[in-house]
Structures are given as C-alpha cells and as structure tokens.
Design an enzyme around this catalytic site. Structure first.
Site, mmCIF file in Angstrom:
data_model
loop_
_atom_site.group_PDB
_atom_site.id
_atom_site.type_symbol
_atom_site.label_atom_id
_atom_site.label_comp_id
_atom_site.label_asym_id
_atom_site.label_seq_id
_atom_site.Cartn_x
_atom_site.Cartn_y
_atom_site.Cartn_z
ATOM 1 N N GLY A 1 0.790 -1.238 0.000
ATOM 2 C CA GLY A 1 0.000 0.000 0.000
ATOM 3 C C GLY A 1 0.813 1.275 0.000
ATOM 4 C CB SER A 2 4.230 2.273 -1.029
ATOM 5 O OG SER A 2 4.345 1.906 -2.379
ATOM 6 N NE ARG B 1 -10.171 -15.873 -11.793
ATOM 7 C CZ ARG B 1 -9.134 -15.116 -11.420
ATOM 8 N NH1 ARG B 1 -9.279 -13.828 -11.245
ATOM 9 N NH2 ARG B 1 -7.952 -15.652 -11.235
ATOM 10 C CG MET C 1 -1.461 -8.043 -6.565
ATOM 11 S SD MET C 1 -0.706 -7.282 -8.034
ATOM 12 C CE MET C 1 -0.094 -8.741 -8.866
ATOM 13 C CB ILE D 1 -7.938 -10.835 -13.352
ATOM 14 C CG1 ILE D 1 -6.431 -10.857 -13.596
ATOM 15 C CG2 ILE D 1 -8.700 -10.550 -14.638
ATOM 16 C CD1 ILE D 1 -5.958 -12.021 -14.460
ATOM 17 C CG LEU D 2 -11.288 -6.314 -10.862
ATOM 18 C CD1 LEU D 2 -11.149 -4.792 -10.853
ATOM 19 C CD2 LEU D 2 -12.070 -6.792 -9.641
ATOM 20 C CG ASN E 1 -4.165 -1.123 -12.591
ATOM 21 O OD1 ASN E 1 -3.906 -1.243 -11.390
ATOM 22 N ND2 ASN E 1 -3.511 -1.798 -13.531
ATOM 23 C CG HIS F 1 0.732 -2.391 -15.509
ATOM 24 N ND1 HIS F 1 0.512 -3.606 -14.884
ATOM 25 C CD2 HIS F 1 1.605 -2.628 -16.496
ATOM 26 C CE1 HIS F 1 1.237 -4.540 -15.498
ATOM 27 N NE2 HIS F 1 1.896 -3.965 -16.484
ATOM 28 C CB SER G 1 1.045 2.736 -17.852
ATOM 29 O OG SER G 1 2.138 2.516 -18.722
ATOM 30 C CG ASP H 1 -2.342 -4.644 -16.799
ATOM 31 O OD1 ASP H 1 -2.869 -3.872 -15.982
ATOM 32 O OD2 ASP H 1 -1.665 -5.633 -16.467
#
Ligand code: NHR
Ligand code: GAR
Length: 215
Positions: free
Chosen positions: A16-17, A67, A92, A94-95, A109, A111, A138, A147
């Site tokens: 969480g940085s 999922r 992390m 995938i939606l 997002n 990336h 990005s 992505d």
C-alpha cells in the site's frame, strides 16, 4: 469544501505505498478516500488506512467459490461508500467483465510498465530480460482487457547497468507515488474521463502513451 471533494475507494492487495501517497496528497487535494478495500486480510495497506481513520473492508477472494461471486461481493462493498472513482493500487485480482461494466469509466489502475509493453505480472524482470533501456509506469482506465484500457499517463525511468528487478522496481515505485495522485486529482476535478474507449483530458483525446510526465 468537503462537499466538493471527489470520493474514492482504493483497492489494495499488499504494502500500500501507493495508497500512502494518495492518503498524503489527499489532505491538500480535491479527493477524499472514503474507504480502502483489500482482498488479502494481512495487507499492510489496511494498517495505513486505519492509522488515518479511513474505513476498511476485507473481501477475501479465497472465501468465494467463483470469480464472479468475489467480484459481486467486492462491487457491493464498494457501493456501500458511493464513490465517484475506484482506484486500484497494487490490487492483484483480475476483475471480470460484469464488474467492469458495473463501474464503467470509473476505475483506474497503476501498472509498473510502459504499456502496451508487459501487461500482467513480473514486469520489471521482463524489462530486464528484454534488455530495455527504459522502463516506467502507466496509469490507465480499467476495461475488460487486462492492462489494455486506455492509458492516461506514463512516466519513464532509465534501466541502469547491473540493475536487479528489485532496484528497478524501487525506481519505478518512486515515480508511481508522484503520478497517481496527479491523475486522481485530474479525475476529481472533472478534467479526465473515458469516452468511447479513449482517455480524454480537458476535452482532448489522449495519444496511446497518455500524457508523458517529465520529471
Ligand atoms: N481487471 C481488469 N478487468 N482489467 C484490468 O486492466 C485490471 C484488472 C485487475 C487488476 C491490475 C493488473 C496490474 O496492474 C489489474 C488490472 C493482477 C493480475 C493477475 O494475474 C494481472 C494484472 C493485474 C493484476 N492476477 C492473478 C489472478 O488470477 C492473481 C495474482 C496474485 O494473486 O498474486 O487474478 O498488473
Ligand atoms: C506497484 O508497483 C504497483 O504498480 C504494482 O504493485 C506495486 C504495489 O505497491 N501493481 C501491480 O503489479 C498490479 N498487478 P504498493 O502496494 O506499495 O502500492
């Protein structure tokens, strides 16, 4: 002042940085973090949020049969906070397309690669293995194409001789912490939107690289 703030929900899976960079910049910016949601109960980012009295939720993907069931519970948890924007920050999982359609145009997002290079995971090692001279970060809108959604902004970093994946990741991460709050504030001020699959900033369709941020 409060009423003019754009409410965001941040999704995390780990340290969480990037969340921390958003927390720190939100104090003097135009967005407010309404909640932080993690798919991992032990994500350190949850402690960062709690430290700042930001509500947290855990939606543990391992406790769902599919999922779709996870995505749907995640969507319900998000909607509890009525955010205008959802920000993936080291998230992390995938939606699926159902989730993406539910929140279309309202999910960002970050990336760690210069998309369209190296979607997916392990980006730093892949850039090293390819012998790339530059690498970077990005920020893009999330679509059903992993992505592959329209890029909003990129910042480059040099790959140095004798770099390890860890050294390169740290150099990229420094840039991430500057780029992400900037892009979120563009969205919060109404300057940024997704239109017909394009990223649009100040009514201009952005090029495939998005805005190139110079140090
Ligand atoms: N979902 C959609 N629909 N579209 C995107 O662009 C998404 C997304 C979900 C996450 C982040 C992404 C990244 O920046 C992201 C973008 C996880 C994986 C992955 O393979 C790939 C890309 C990204 C995030 N996840 C494995 C999975 O099976 C699990 C890996 C793990 O749990 O460690 O979901 O890189
Ligand atoms: C960041 O480098 C982010 O770009 C990357 O993971 C790191 C998370 O760091 N995201 C992905 O690889 C998404 N699949 P953080 O938890 O300290 O923000």
């Amino acid at each position: 002042m409060e009423a003019t703030h754009c409410h965001i929900v941040v999704l995390i899976s780990g340290n969480g940085s990037n969340l921390q960079a958003l927390i720190d910049s939100s104090l003097a910016s135009n967005f407010k973090i309404a909640a932080v949601i993690s798919n991992r109960p032990n994500a350190f980012g949850l402690q960062r949020a709690e430290r700042d009295n930001i509500p947290t939720r855990v939606i543990d993907h391992t406790s769902f049969d599919s999922r779709d069931a996870f995505d749907s519970a995640l969507g319900d948890a998000i909607e509890e906070f009525n955010p205008e924007l959802i920000v993936l920050a080291g998230f992390m999982r995938i939606l699926g397309s159902e989730f993406v359609n539910r929140f279309e145009g309202r999910v960002l997002n970050i990336h760690p690669s210069l998309l369209p290079k190296y979607p997916g995971i392990n980006t730093h090692q892949r850039a090293l293995d390819a012998g790339d001279e530059e690498h970077g970060v990005s920020v893009h809108f999330v679509t059903a194409d992993l992505d592959g959604g329209p890029v909003i902004a990129q910042e480059r970093v040099p790959v140095l001789k004798d770099d390890t994946a860890e050294m390169l990741a740290a150099r990229v991460l420094e840039k991430e912490h500057l780029v992400y709050p900037k892009v979120v504030s563009w969205y919060a001020s109404g300057r940024l939107e997704m239109q017909e699959g394009n990223a649009v900033l100040d009514h201009e369709v952005l090029p495939p690289t998005g805005v190139i941020i110079h140090p």
